[in-house]
Design a protein around this motif. Structure first.
Motif, PDB file in Angstrom:
ATOM      1  N   GLY A  28       0.824  -1.200   0.000  1.00 10.06           N
ATOM      2  CA  GLY A  28       0.000   0.000   0.000  1.00 10.06           C
ATOM      3  C   GLY A  28       0.855   1.246   0.000  1.00 10.06           C
ATOM      4  O   GLY A  28       1.826   1.338   0.756  1.00 10.06           O
ATOM      5  N   LEU A  30      -0.199   4.802   0.695  1.00 11.19           N
ATOM      6  CA  LEU A  30      -1.386   5.517   1.140  1.00 11.19           C
ATOM      7  C   LEU A  30      -1.318   7.004   0.843  1.00 11.19           C
ATOM      8  O   LEU A  30      -0.340   7.676   1.174  1.00 11.19           O
ATOM      9  CB  LEU A  30      -1.580   5.331   2.645  1.00 11.19           C
ATOM     10  N   GLU A  33      -7.521   9.944   1.697  1.00 10.76           N
ATOM     11  CA  GLU A  33      -8.270   9.466   2.870  1.00 10.76           C
ATOM     12  C   GLU A  33      -7.566   8.320   3.598  1.00 10.76           C
ATOM     13  O   GLU A  33      -7.617   8.230   4.817  1.00 10.76           O
ATOM     14  CB  GLU A  33      -9.690   9.011   2.482  1.00 10.76           C
ATOM     15  N   ASN A  34      -6.932   7.442   2.843  1.00 12.46           N
ATOM     16  CA  ASN A  34      -6.231   6.308   3.447  1.00 12.46           C
ATOM     17  C   ASN A  34      -5.080   6.805   4.324  1.00 12.46           C
ATOM     18  O   ASN A  34      -4.873   6.333   5.443  1.00 12.46           O
ATOM     19  CB  ASN A  34      -5.721   5.392   2.328  1.00 12.46           C
ATOM     20  N   LYS A  35      -4.336   7.763   3.826  1.00 13.00           N
ATOM     21  CA  LYS A  35      -3.229   8.359   4.587  1.00 13.00           C
ATOM     22  C   LYS A  35      -3.769   9.110   5.803  1.00 13.00           C
ATOM     23  O   LYS A  35      -3.204   9.022   6.889  1.00 13.00           O
ATOM     24  CB  LYS A  35      -2.438   9.295   3.674  1.00 13.00           C
ATOM     25  N   SER A  37      -6.515   8.464   7.459  1.00 18.60           N
ATOM     26  CA  SER A  37      -6.978   7.527   8.490  1.00 18.60           C
ATOM     27  C   SER A  37      -5.800   6.948   9.268  1.00 18.60           C
ATOM     28  O   SER A  37      -5.881   6.751  10.480  1.00 18.60           O
ATOM     29  CB  SER A  37      -7.858   6.430   7.904  1.00 18.60           C
ATOM     30  N   THR A  55      -6.615   1.215   8.322  1.00 18.69           N
ATOM     31  CA  THR A  55      -6.800   1.871   7.027  1.00 18.69           C
ATOM     32  C   THR A  55      -7.692   1.014   6.133  1.00 18.69           C
ATOM     33  O   THR A  55      -7.896  -0.175   6.378  1.00 18.69           O
ATOM     34  CB  THR A  55      -5.453   2.081   6.314  1.00 18.69           C
ATOM     35  N   TRP A  56      -8.201   1.625   5.064  1.00 20.00           N
ATOM     36  CA  TRP A  56      -9.012   0.886   4.091  1.00 20.00           C
ATOM     37  C   TRP A  56      -8.199  -0.279   3.528  1.00 20.00           C
ATOM     38  O   TRP A  56      -8.709  -1.399   3.428  1.00 20.00           O
ATOM     39  CB  TRP A  56      -9.461   1.823   2.967  1.00 20.00           C
ATOM     40  N   THR A  57      -6.950  -0.033   3.196  1.00 20.56           N
ATOM     41  CA  THR A  57      -6.093  -1.088   2.645  1.00 20.56           C
ATOM     42  C   THR A  57      -5.917  -2.214   3.658  1.00 20.56           C
ATOM     43  O   THR A  57      -5.990  -3.393   3.306  1.00 20.56           O
ATOM     44  CB  THR A  57      -4.731  -0.515   2.220  1.00 20.56           C
TER      45      THR A  57
END
Length: 89
Positions: A28, A30, A33-35, A37, A55-57
């Motif tokens: 990932g 990021l 949004e991922n970063k 979170s 995270t989403w990932t």
């Protein structure tokens, strides 16, 4: 950017269904949004290892049988993505 009617988790799931056990790691990088979170989880007192799974990932990796965190950046940079790597047994 135009929003897709297909959700990311659906695309991710179809990819994993198609490739099956051939996928041994998920890397990932990021951003957005991922970063955010990941950064919020760190700010909330979580370790980088805990934050990675939030995270989403990380959630998608868990959903598809990845149970090992092989790498997580230890801090968030303003200019670089956060790098994560998940593995399975």
């Amino acid at each position: 950017m135009k929003k897709s009617p297909v959700r990311g988790q659906v695309i991710f799931g179809r990819m994993m269904d198609s490739l099956g056990g051939k996928v041994r790691t998920i890397n990932g990088n990021l951003v957005d949004e991922n970063k955010a979170s990941f950064a919020a989880a760190l700010a909330g007192g979580n370790t980088p290892e805990q934050a990675a799974w939030m995270t989403w990932t990380g959630k998608m990796a868990q959903r598809h049988g990845f149970t090992k965190l092989l790498h997580a950046d230890q801090e968030v940079s303003d200019v670089a993505p956060v790098r994560l790597k998940f593995g399975r047994p």
